[in-house]
Design a protein around this motif. Structure first.
Motif, short mmCIF file in Angstrom:
data_model
loop_
_atom_site.label_atom_id
_atom_site.label_comp_id
_atom_site.label_asym_id
_atom_site.label_seq_id
_atom_site.Cartn_x
_atom_site.Cartn_y
_atom_site.Cartn_z
N LYS A 157 6.93 -15.33 -6.12
CA LYS A 157 6.57 -15.52 -7.52
C LYS A 157 7.68 -15.16 -8.49
O LYS A 157 7.81 -15.76 -9.56
CB LYS A 157 5.34 -14.69 -7.85
N ALA A 158 8.50 -14.16 -8.14
CA ALA A 158 9.41 -13.56 -9.12
C ALA A 158 10.43 -14.54 -9.69
O ALA A 158 10.78 -14.46 -10.86
CB ALA A 158 10.12 -12.37 -8.49
N PHE A 159 10.92 -15.46 -8.87
CA PHE A 159 12.04 -16.29 -9.31
C PHE A 159 11.73 -17.79 -9.33
O PHE A 159 12.63 -18.60 -9.39
CB PHE A 159 13.25 -16.05 -8.40
N LYS A 160 10.43 -18.15 -9.25
CA LYS A 160 10.12 -19.56 -9.08
C LYS A 160 10.49 -20.41 -10.30
O LYS A 160 10.60 -21.64 -10.20
CB LYS A 160 8.66 -19.76 -8.72
N LYS A 161 10.67 -19.78 -11.48
CA LYS A 161 11.05 -20.53 -12.67
C LYS A 161 12.57 -20.65 -12.82
O LYS A 161 13.05 -21.31 -13.74
CB LYS A 161 10.46 -19.88 -13.91
N GLN A 162 13.31 -20.00 -11.95
CA GLN A 162 14.76 -20.06 -12.03
C GLN A 162 15.28 -21.44 -11.62
O GLN A 162 14.74 -22.08 -10.72
CB GLN A 162 15.39 -19.00 -11.13
N LYS A 219 16.05 -25.51 -7.79
CA LYS A 219 15.11 -24.54 -8.33
C LYS A 219 15.08 -23.31 -7.44
O LYS A 219 15.40 -23.38 -6.26
CB LYS A 219 13.71 -25.14 -8.43
N GLY A 220 14.66 -22.19 -8.02
CA GLY A 220 14.61 -20.95 -7.26
C GLY A 220 15.77 -20.05 -7.61
O GLY A 220 16.80 -20.50 -8.14
N ILE A 256 20.64 -16.45 -5.89
CA ILE A 256 21.22 -15.45 -5.01
C ILE A 256 20.27 -15.02 -3.91
O ILE A 256 20.67 -14.88 -2.75
CB ILE A 256 21.68 -14.23 -5.83
N TYR A 257 19.01 -14.83 -4.23
CA TYR A 257 18.09 -14.33 -3.22
C TYR A 257 17.46 -15.47 -2.43
O TYR A 257 17.67 -15.61 -1.23
CB TYR A 257 17.02 -13.45 -3.90
N GLU A 258 16.69 -16.32 -3.10
CA GLU A 258 15.97 -17.39 -2.41
C GLU A 258 16.91 -18.46 -1.86
O GLU A 258 16.86 -18.81 -0.68
CB GLU A 258 14.95 -18.02 -3.35
N ALA A 285 23.19 -20.96 -14.22
CA ALA A 285 22.73 -20.39 -12.96
C ALA A 285 22.44 -18.92 -13.18
O ALA A 285 23.31 -18.07 -13.03
CB ALA A 285 23.78 -20.56 -11.87
N LYS A 286 21.22 -18.62 -13.59
CA LYS A 286 20.85 -17.24 -13.87
C LYS A 286 20.23 -16.60 -12.64
O LYS A 286 19.46 -17.22 -11.93
CB LYS A 286 19.86 -17.18 -15.03
N SER A 287 20.57 -15.33 -12.43
CA SER A 287 20.06 -14.65 -11.25
C SER A 287 20.36 -13.18 -11.32
O SER A 287 21.00 -12.70 -12.24
CB SER A 287 20.68 -15.24 -9.97
N GLY A 288 19.89 -12.46 -10.30
CA GLY A 288 20.32 -11.09 -10.09
C GLY A 288 19.43 -10.04 -10.68
O GLY A 288 18.54 -10.30 -11.47
#
Length: 374
Positions: A276-281, A306-307, A310-312, A146-149
């Motif tokens: 767009k920024a996190f759609k591959k997360q 997907k997404g 933390i933000y989306e 779970a990558k994010s931030g």
């Protein structure tokens, strides 16, 4: 249903709304309300006219106390992302009786971190009890990835770090008591201390390591387990899955929340297009429940999505929680007097929230039985 955004600075709020209109025309119908989190009259003007308030503004121990008080006073349901459990415990002691009297729900820890753990274990435990007809025990949550931030650290993590620094005594008090967040009349003393080092789980054949947010998530799940009567043998521990001993050891020393490290690649202060920024997360977490009689069997709930978590994803969770509490209260799991006051996501929203996340946030909760080594 009418929606408004609120904060201290009208200019900034209007700018946010105007930027969002480009992504969704509905935002043009969203009102802008002005209030300072420390000014009671301004807060009361909002909460007295609102059915539900979603509070994204932390750290909550700094900015949340008067907001909670205003919501309870004016019978406005409240939801936040707080990982600051010592602050939540103070709010419960101060406001829970009045919240129950005023038929007001207060749901804390309703962000990605705790909601996935709370609903994942709820799903696994439900299968053990209803399908296996057994009692759950030794439940475990494992974060697969779970990558994010921003620069590898999340907003809630930052708030938690600030709280640890400014309230060290209270944070250590929480850490010393595995059932710190469990209602006093429901504590059992069964839960183990938080893991401090890498651990090899033989039956699951994986190395694991501690995480920064696990002490909070574990206590949230334990509170849910006590209130929802998961059973006399129920315990819960949360860790991160690692590929081998070395990565587990390194993860333990860094004490990240994702275990697999890595951020979103977004630099601090950089403006991004959220579409767009996190759609591959992506993220994946697994929640295991051991059966009381079928000792070589585990029930596992795998949560995938997907997404950016933390933000989306957190925004979607909060929105779905608000919709449930505003429009579909009759579908919520607890009824009568017990449905009001302070709650975890599982006790307040439970399976209705899980189903809305599956439908509207494309998060899957798949439950299956698996055989393990004895």
């Amino acid at each position: 249903m009418h929606i408004a955004i609120a904060g201290r600075h009208k200019k900034n709020l209007n700018q946010i709304r105007n930027e969002m209109v480009g992504l969704n025309n509905f935002m043009g119908r969203v009102s802008v309300l002005i209030a300072n989190a420390f000014v009671t009259d301004e807060l009361d003007k909002i909460t007295s006219k609102s059915r539900v308030l979603l509070n994204f503004a932390g750290p909550y121990s700094w900015f949340g106390s008067q907001v909670v008080e205003s919501c309870v006073r004016n019978m406005c349901h409240y939801v936040d992302l707080s990982l600051e459990l010592p602050w939540v415990v103070k709010m419960i002691a101060k406001h829970n009786p009045r919240a129950v009297k005023n038929k007001t729900r207060v749901v804390n820890a309703c962000g990605f971190h705790s909601v996935m753990s709370d609903l994942g274990i709820l799903s696994a435990v439900s299968h053990v009890k209803n399908m296996m007809r057994e009692e759950p025990q030794e439940c475990i949550g494992l974060i697969h990835h779970a990558k994010s931030g921003v620069s590898g650290q999340t907003g809630p993590e930052c708030m938690l770090e600030n709280f640890k620094r400014d309230n060290k005594q209270y944070y250590e008090e929480m850490k010393s008591d595995p059932q710190y967040y469990t209602p006093p009349h429901l504590t059992t003393g069964r839960d183990p201390p938080d893991p401090a080092n890498a651990v090899y789980m033989k039956d699951l054949r994986t190395w694991t390591s501690p995480t920064l947010t696990a002490p909070v998530n574990s206590r949230v799940v334990r509170r849910s387990g006590a209130v929802l009567s998961y059973g006399d043998k129920f315990t819960y521990t949360e860790m991160v899955m690692n590929a081998n001993w070395m990565s587990a050891k390194l993860s333990s020393s860094k004490l990240t929340w994702s275990g697999t490290g890595g951020g979103s690649g977004v630099k601090h202060g950089e403006r991004v297009d959220p579409s767009k920024a996190f759609k591959k997360q992506t993220f994946e977490m697994m929640f295991f429940a051991k059966c009381s009689n079928s000792l070589n069997k585990r029930i596992v709930c795998t949560v995938k999505g997907k997404g950016d978590p933390i933000y989306e994803v957190t925004a979607r969770i909060m929105i779905e929680a608000g919709i449930l509490m505003s429009k579909f209260q009759e579908s919520l799991p607890m009824a009568g007097k017990d449905s009001y006051g302070f709650h975890t996501p599982a006790t307040a929203l439970g399976f209705p929230l899980r189903e809305r996340l599956k439908q509207h946030a494309q998060i899957s909760f798949s439950v299956e039985e698996m055989d393990v080594d004895g």
